[in-house]
Design an enzyme around this catalytic site. Structure first.
Site, PDB file in Angstrom:
ATOM      1  N   GLN A 110       1.749  -6.170  -2.823  1.00 56.61           N
ATOM      2  CA  GLN A 110       2.325  -6.164  -1.453  1.00 56.61           C
ATOM      3  C   GLN A 110       3.356  -5.354  -1.251  1.00 56.61           C
ATOM      4  OE1 GLN A 110       1.207  -9.418  -2.698  1.00 56.61           O
ATOM      5  NE2 GLN A 110      -0.865  -8.775  -2.298  1.00 56.61           N
ATOM      6  N   ASP A 131       0.857  -1.117  -0.025  1.00 51.88           N
ATOM      7  CA  ASP A 131       0.241   0.145   0.020  1.00 51.88           C
ATOM      8  C   ASP A 131       0.862   1.141   0.034  1.00 51.88           C
ATOM      9  OD1 ASP A 131      -2.418  -1.586   0.079  1.00 51.88           O
ATOM     10  OD2 ASP A 131      -1.895  -1.771   2.374  1.00 51.88           O
TER      11      ASP A 131
END
Ligand code: IMP
Length: 427
Positions: free
Chosen positions: A223, A13
């Protein structure tokens, strides 16, 4: 023949979608090399916001060929609904190439992901519940079902039967759930096969030829480094290798053809799911970061855990991935703070650690040693160059660069396509 890897330098993120998009105009192929629809990339183009989970971000640029590499696990129903969702907004995915060797997420993987997490109780990993771990588990156990199996209905039927003969025992006898019907699953997946057939190919061969022809290939990880199955905070990790080494295994592009490794680094830190996170803020400061940074998961909508920048993690990401450049994202979120703490080392039971401690136990005991840097009050979201940043924001970036061990070559100052300061070319 540039082959550039984009890798999350923290727990995911970090804003990789923005970096991919920045490079989009110069790139010919964008390849996802691991993970599945546990990922979530947000790309903002004009007033349109796109949340992609499985499709490579290249799908949004008409001149780019999006590729799903062999290292990805694919939920075909999710992939098709993502394709249909984009089609409804006028974006076609006809160019999409899917590796015949990628593995399929099957209904039993999703069922087992959910019940096994419940079974773990307090020790749960906090997975996205998308069947990622069980699908990779079967791959490693050599009983997985691959994309190429969709092309042979006889084989597909046999493999589903064989899988369910075992998995139904697990679902019913261990977890007390209902088993799945092989004929129904076969029917569903044969339907997907019809639509996916034109996209399925030998993607490693396509990419090798593309590099021979001097095309630019961007390898896009899902990820982040600390969620890597080998190099992350095991067992609180995902089941694949987001790190740059994984880009080779997950695409079939050999290491000596990689030209750049770009680490995406958020100006502070977030994490979703369980596991150690030394700089986590459990107070109103953490809530402020969450709200100001909009730190809610694209995939699950869960609150992200938030904390200050951790230079130990950034240095680790540089070392594990061979980062050549960093793209620092969300610097604008920190505007308005008097002072900004940055973690420079850990205290582990009274001993100072400059690196991530060797054992999981020690890492759970790590508390941050902070240095405070002066903040800035100005709104920086319309800055166009590094020199437009207030002096304290410039110093913050330079300090992070020095601590992280690789040059910061681009800086995000807002979610929009144009809100990026480019210091050096990323290709
Ligand atoms: P899984 O990938 O669904 O098996 O989840 C394993 C761990 O990785 C959990 O802590 C998830 O929250 C985390 N995770 C998976 N995908 C992402 C992502 O795209 N961003 C952040 N965390 C993720």
């Amino acid at each position: 023949m540039p082959a550039v890897v984009l890798v999350g330098a923290q727990w995911g993120d970090e804003g990789k979608g923005k970096a991919t998009d920045l490079l989009g105009g110069d790139v010919d192929y964008v390849v996802r090399y691991q993970g599945g629809n546990n990922a979530g990339h947000t790309v903002v183009i004009g007033d349109q916001k796109y949340a992609l989970h499985l499709l490579p971000t290249g799908v949004l640029s008409p001149d780019v060929v999006p590729v799903i590499g062999n290292g990805v696990v694919i939920d075909p129903g999710v992939l098709l609904s993502e394709i249909d969702g984009l089609a409804a907004r006028g974006i076609d995915s006809d160019r999409l190439l899917i590796s015949a060797n990628a593995h399929l997420i099957m209904p039993h993987h999703k069922a087992i992901d959910k019940v096994s997490e419940r079974f773990l109780g307090k020790a749960k990993i906090g997975t996205t519940g998308r069947g990622i771990g069980p699908a990779y588990g079967d791959k490693i156990y050599r009983v997985g079902i691959r994309v190429q199996d969709l092309l042979d209905p006889g084989i597909l039927g046999q493999k589903i039967e064989a899988a369910l003969a075992e998995k139904n025992q697990i679902l019913t006898k261990i977890y007390n759930r209902r088993g799945l019907e092989a004929a129904k699953v076969l029917d569903e997946y044969l339907g997907y096969a019809e639509r996916l057939r034109p996209h399925i190919t030998d993607t490693s061969l396509v990419l090798s030829k593309a590099l021979d022809e001097g095309k630019v290939v961007l390898l896009e990880g899902g990820q982040g480094t600390l969620l890597d199955i080998d190099h992350g905070t095991y067992p609180f990790v995902t089941s694949s290798s987001p790190t740059s080494g994984g880009a080779c295994a997950g695409s079939g592009i050999p290491p000596n053809r990689l030209t750049r490794v770009i680490g995406i680094l958020k100006a502070y830190t977030t994490r979703v799911g369980s596991g150690p996170f030394p700089t986590e803020l459990l107070d109103e400061q953490g809530e402020w970061l969450r709200q100001t940074g909009g730190e809610y998961g694209v995939t699950t909508g869960r609150n992200r855990r938030c904390g200050w920048f951790d230079a130990v993690i950034a240095r680790y990401a540089t070392r594990i991935n061979g980062v050549t450049d960093f793209f620092l994202t969300k610097l604008d979120v920190l505007s308005g703070l008097e002072r900004i703490p940055v973690c420079v080392a850990y205290d582990v039971d009274g001993t100072r650690h400059e690196e991530i401690p060797m054992t999981q136990t020690e890492f759970h005991h790590a508390t941050p040693i902070y240095e405070e840097l002066p903040g800035w009050q100005e709104d920086i979201s319309s800055a166009k160059t590094f020199d437009d940043l207030p002096p304290n924001a410039q110093s913050y970036v330079k300090a992070l660069e020095k601590m992280s061990g690789a040059p910061i070559s681009a800086i995000g100052v807002g979610p929009g396509r144009t809100q990026t300061l480019q210091i050096r070319s990323l290709l």
